[in-house]
Design a protein around this motif. Structure first.
Motif, PDB file in Angstrom:
ATOM      1  N   SER A   1      -5.892   9.790  -4.388  1.00  0.00           N
ATOM      2  CA  SER A   1      -5.986   9.724  -3.084  1.00  0.00           C
ATOM      3  C   SER A   1      -5.267   7.902  -2.700  1.00  0.00           C
ATOM      4  O   SER A   1      -5.438   6.779  -3.799  1.00  0.00           O
TER       5      SER A   1
ATOM      6  N   ALA B   1      -4.278  14.618   5.632  1.00  0.00           N
ATOM      7  CA  ALA B   1      -4.489  14.041   5.081  1.00  0.00           C
ATOM      8  C   ALA B   1      -5.281  13.147   6.756  1.00  0.00           C
ATOM      9  O   ALA B   1      -5.981  13.652   7.732  1.00  0.00           O
TER      10      ALA B   1
ATOM     11  N   LEU C   1      -5.739   5.309   6.686  1.00  0.00           N
ATOM     12  CA  LEU C   1      -5.118   6.327   7.087  1.00  0.00           C
ATOM     13  C   LEU C   1      -4.758   6.675   4.906  1.00  0.00           C
ATOM     14  O   LEU C   1      -4.309   5.710   4.505  1.00  0.00           O
ATOM     15  N   THR C   2      -5.073   7.712   4.538  1.00  0.00           N
ATOM     16  CA  THR C   2      -5.853   7.960   3.142  1.00  0.00           C
ATOM     17  C   THR C   2      -5.006   9.446   3.018  1.00  0.00           C
ATOM     18  O   THR C   2      -5.301   9.942   3.773  1.00  0.00           O
ATOM     19  N   VAL C   3      -3.511   9.024   2.471  1.00  0.00           N
ATOM     20  CA  VAL C   3      -3.079  10.066   1.984  1.00  0.00           C
ATOM     21  C   VAL C   3      -3.262  10.821   0.319  1.00  0.00           C
ATOM     22  O   VAL C   3      -3.597   9.614  -0.359  1.00  0.00           O
ATOM     23  N   THR C   4      -2.605  12.146   0.149  1.00  0.00           N
ATOM     24  CA  THR C   4      -2.571  12.498  -1.675  1.00  0.00           C
ATOM     25  C   THR C   4      -1.391  12.568  -2.215  1.00  0.00           C
ATOM     26  O   THR C   4      -1.018  12.762  -3.365  1.00  0.00           O
TER      27      THR C   4
END
Length: 235
Positions: A129, A165, A177-180
């Motif tokens: 992440s 997300a 904002l948490t993205v992978t």
């Protein structure tokens, strides 16, 4: 590995340069005793001009990237490698950034000379992440969190929708904002898809590793526990 080759690989100079450093007595142990090229000593016991030797291969460090600095080795302006000691640019194996932050994004940027570790971090399968703090030009509409979490958002010119997300609203124009994933300008394009514009963007965490108190433009080497944090704290 012979000391001459070891020290040259760390970017202190050519093997000829390092041999001259030995002859000049600049390479010593912690007690100031002069070392010789054929000595066998632990890495941590080597000093150059009374300073500890740089970390061995397998290095990973974190940088708090400032604005107007490019994640590139060649650019007309300032690049991230300018913020590291010059010898770090000529280490063997080469030190590379782990992914990129665009010129107008600040925050946590990793570097390593361990190719396997680099690919492990950026591999889509790892789903490491990345957490970004954004300030926006307009108030949030209210449906962004649901849209970003849906896994159906398709960005312009993309053929595959984004992975889910997580959006945490901190204020009308302020969010985490948490993205992978690591698609091109992903965070900016996600907010752009909702009709908004990102004014400032900072990456504050990778996995469970956070910037902490690291000042803007500064860097430090990570220890083993901190490297493990990169693979923890994922959604």
């Amino acid at each position: 590995m012979k000391l001459v080759k070891l020290i040259a690989n760390l970017g202190y100079g050519s093997r000829k340069d390092v041999s001259q450093m030995f002859r000049a007595g600049r390479i010593t142990d912690p007690d100031g005793e002069v070392l010789y090229a054929d000595d066998v000593v632990p890495h941590e016991s080597i000093r150059i001009d009374d300073e500890p030797l740089d970390p061995a291969a397998g290095l990973i460090l974190m940088l708090n990237k400032p604005l107007a600095v490019t994640c590139s080795r060649k650019d007309p302006g300032r690049v991230v490698y300018d913020l590291l000691p010059p010898r770090y640019n000529v280490r063997t194996p080469v030190l590379s950034s782990v992914g990129r932050l665009d010129r107008d994004t600040t925050g946590l940027l990793l570097f390593t000379d361990d190719g396997a570790l680099l690919h492990r971090i950026i591999s889509p399968k790892a789903q490491v992440s990345k957490v970004y703090e954004a300030t926006l030009a307009q108030d949030l509409r209210g449906d962004e969190a649901e849209l970003f979490a849906s896994g159906t958002l398709l960005l312009e010119s993309e053929k595959e929708p984004l992975a889910p997300a997580i959006l945490e609203v901190l204020g009308p124009r302020h969010a985490l904002l948490t993205v992978t994933e690591g698609r091109y300008h992903q965070v900016r394009r996600m907010f752009g898809a909702t009709g908004n514009h990102v004014e400032t963007l900072q990456r504050i965490a990778v996995g469970g590793l956070t910037l902490g108190e690291l000042p803007l433009g500064e860097w430090r080497v990570l220890n083993t526990d901190e490297i493990s944090l990169i693979f923890s704290g994922n959604p």
